[in-house]
Design a protein around this motif. Sequence first.
Motif, short mmCIF file in Angstrom:
data_model
loop_
_atom_site.label_atom_id
_atom_site.label_comp_id
_atom_site.label_asym_id
_atom_site.label_seq_id
_atom_site.Cartn_x
_atom_site.Cartn_y
_atom_site.Cartn_z
N UNK A 1 1.05 -1.03 0.11
CA UNK A 1 -0.09 -0.04 -0.03
C UNK A 1 0.94 1.18 0.16
N UNK A 2 0.62 2.28 -0.62
CA UNK A 2 1.18 3.64 -0.72
C UNK A 2 0.15 4.63 -0.38
N UNK A 3 0.63 5.40 0.62
CA UNK A 3 -0.01 6.62 1.20
C UNK A 3 0.56 7.89 1.21
N UNK A 4 1.99 7.92 0.34
CA UNK A 4 2.42 9.07 0.18
C UNK A 4 2.18 9.89 -0.71
N UNK A 5 2.53 11.18 -0.75
CA UNK A 5 2.41 12.29 -1.48
C UNK A 5 3.57 12.67 -2.65
N UNK A 6 4.47 12.03 -2.35
CA UNK A 6 5.76 12.08 -3.36
C UNK A 6 5.36 11.70 -4.78
N UNK A 7 4.50 10.58 -4.85
CA UNK A 7 4.05 10.26 -6.22
C UNK A 7 2.69 10.58 -6.39
N UNK A 8 2.21 11.62 -6.51
CA UNK A 8 0.68 11.86 -6.39
C UNK A 8 -0.23 11.05 -6.92
N UNK A 9 0.04 10.31 -8.32
CA UNK A 9 -0.77 9.55 -9.07
C UNK A 9 -0.64 8.33 -8.40
N UNK A 10 -0.20 7.83 -7.34
CA UNK A 10 -0.10 6.71 -6.73
C UNK A 10 -0.73 6.75 -5.31
N UNK A 11 -0.95 7.85 -4.80
CA UNK A 11 -1.31 7.98 -3.53
C UNK A 11 -2.82 7.13 -3.11
N UNK A 12 -2.77 6.44 -2.34
CA UNK A 12 -3.95 5.80 -1.91
C UNK A 12 -4.22 4.14 -2.70
N UNK A 13 -3.16 3.82 -3.58
CA UNK A 13 -2.99 2.71 -4.41
C UNK A 13 -2.24 1.63 -3.85
N UNK A 14 -2.42 0.31 -4.48
CA UNK A 14 -1.58 -0.63 -4.15
C UNK A 14 -0.96 -1.10 -5.22
N UNK A 15 0.40 -1.08 -4.80
CA UNK A 15 1.72 -1.36 -5.90
C UNK A 15 1.97 -2.47 -5.70
N UNK A 16 2.39 -3.30 -6.82
CA UNK A 16 2.90 -4.63 -6.94
C UNK A 16 3.90 -4.84 -7.90
N UNK A 17 4.77 -6.03 -7.66
CA UNK A 17 5.80 -6.49 -8.56
C UNK A 17 5.43 -7.70 -9.02
N UNK A 18 6.09 -7.91 -10.37
CA UNK A 18 6.09 -9.15 -10.72
C UNK A 18 7.52 -9.67 -11.14
N UNK A 19 8.01 -10.94 -10.75
CA UNK A 19 9.15 -11.36 -11.02
C UNK A 19 9.88 -10.91 -12.35
N UNK A 20 9.07 -11.44 -13.40
CA UNK A 20 9.53 -10.99 -14.73
C UNK A 20 8.65 -10.96 -15.75
N UNK A 21 8.59 -10.10 -16.87
CA UNK A 21 7.68 -10.38 -18.05
C UNK A 21 7.67 -11.64 -18.70
N UNK A 22 6.36 -12.29 -18.86
CA UNK A 22 6.61 -13.51 -19.45
C UNK A 22 5.94 -13.23 -21.20
N UNK A 23 7.13 -12.78 -21.65
CA UNK A 23 6.63 -12.29 -23.35
C UNK A 23 7.42 -13.19 -24.22
N UNK A 24 8.13 -14.19 -23.93
CA UNK A 24 9.00 -14.94 -24.88
C UNK A 24 10.05 -14.35 -25.49
N UNK A 25 10.35 -13.19 -24.89
CA UNK A 25 11.39 -12.42 -25.74
C UNK A 25 12.88 -12.78 -25.06
N UNK A 26 13.79 -12.34 -25.73
CA UNK A 26 15.15 -12.87 -25.76
C UNK A 26 15.84 -11.94 -24.43
#
Length: 481
Positions: free
Chosen positions: A384-409
Motif C-alpha cells: 500500500x502507498x499512502x505518500x504524496x511524493x508520487x501523487x498519482x499513486x497515493x492511496x493505491x496498491x503497488x505490486x511487482x512481478x518477477x519477470x515479464x513472460x513475453x517469450x522475448x530474448x
Amino acid sequence: MIKVKVSLRPIAGNINMPTVLKTAILPGDSMERLFIATQVGEIFYVGNGAIRTFLDIRSRIIKLGFAGGKYDERGLLGLAFHPRFTYNGLFYIHYSVSGTQGPGALPSSEVSRQGLPEFFKPNPCDPRTLNQKWINREIQYDHIDTVEEWILQSNGQPQKLRTLLNLRRPFFNHNGVNSLNFSPETGKLVLTTGDGGSGYDPFNSAQNDMEIAGKIIEIDVTKNTFINDPPVVTRFNELPVPIQENLTVIAKGVRNIPGISFQRFYNQYIKYVGIVGQDLVESIFSFVNYRPIPVPQLIQASLMKPESGQEGFINFGWRGWEGAFPTSIVRSCSANPILDEETIAYYNDAVKTSTLRIPPLISYFHKDPRPDKFGATALTGVQSYMGNGIPDLTGSVVFTDFARNEGSQPPTRGVLAYTRPRRDCKLNDFSVIETDYNFGSQSAYYTTLGGNLNQTRLYLGVYGSMNVTDFNQGTIFEIIQ
C-alpha cells in the motif's frame, strides 16, 4: 487507469538476493532506517550513506540451490520488528534451517520424469493423482523452517531468545516470502505461509484446517510459552497446548504468498494479500473484516466434524480456484499447436469452495495480448502507498512481478504496476508503472517490494539472475517521482 512514470534511485548494490525490505528505528536512535534481508541469511541496514551488517545467520541457513540446480525458494524469508522495537529491541525472523535437507514428500516417479516437485500435475482422469497423501512425514520431507524471536542487546549484538515454531515442509518451494509482519490492528505477529510446494497443492493442505501450510496465522508474542525447543510439526494438533493457545488463524486457501500489507482507512485497515498463481493468473485479494479462529477452537471443531470447514475463515479458494478462475491444467493443443487446451484440475474442489471463497481484487494473466498489459510470471510484492511524493499513486496498491513472460530474448525485466481498491467486489483493472532506469544488458528480476513505517516510501529489490548461487547481483532502489 492513469499512466504513471517513476524513477528508480539506487540505494544499495552488490548484495545477495533480497527477500525483505522494511524500515525500523534502532534503539537509542531517532532515524528510520531501511533494513535489507537477503535469501542467503544476511540482514543489512542503510545509515548515513553506508551499509552496515545487522545480523548474519548464513551458517544457520540450509544449503541453497535445489537438487544441484541454482533456483531455490528457501532461505531467510521473513523479518519483522516488534512495534516497540525502538524500546525493547525485539525482532523476528523466519528461515530454512541448515542441515535439515530431506528427500521430499513424493517419490520422483509420482512427480515427473524430471524428478522436480514443482512440475507435479494431477490427472483428472486418474483419481489416484487427485487425492495424494503425505505419509511418513517424519522422514519424507524437504526441509524444516523455523520462526524465532531475537533481541538487539544493549551492546549492539543480536541474540536469539526463543523459537516460536518449527515447521516441517514437504517440498523446497512455496514457503512464503516477506512472511512476517505485525498487525497494526491486533499487535500480533502475522505469519504468511504457502501450501508447502510442488505444484497444484497435491495434499490439498491449503484447504485442510489442521494443516499449518497454506494459512495466514497470528502469533501472540506477548505470551512466553517457556518451551525452549518446540517440536517440529506440520499440523496444528501436533503443537503443544501452550503454543496452540498463542495462535489464531485468519485465512486459508493460500498457494504461495509474498506477505500481507495493511492500509489504514479511517478507523479500519484494509488487508492486501498477494497469491502467486499456478498456470493462469497472479492475484491480489483485499478484505477488511475477518474472524480469527483460535487454534484450540479449530482443533476441537475438527475432532467433532473432521470433514467440515470453518466458514469464519477468509478463504482465497486454492486449490480449487486460482484467483478468479477454477484451477486449470494448461496443455499444448494437439490439434492446433498455437492454442492451449485447458482442463479443470480439481472440479469437486472448485465446486466445494465456490461459495466459501472471497473474490480477488485483481487477477492478471500469464498471457495477455493487450498492448498496455504484460504476461506475468510470479507476484513478488504487494504494498500500500499512502505518500504524496508520487501523487498519482497515493492511496493505491503497488505490486511487482518477477519477470515479464513475453517469450522475448534476454535481458529479462521485472514489472512494477498498481491497482486501486474498490467496494463493489468486481474484478479491478491495473496499470503498468513505467520506469526510466537503464539496466543495460543485465537481467533485472524484481524480487521484492517494501515500504517505510507510514507507507509514504516505496523500495524495490532487483536481482541480476534468478539463481541464488549467482552472488552479489542485487540492487535496492527507492521508487520516486
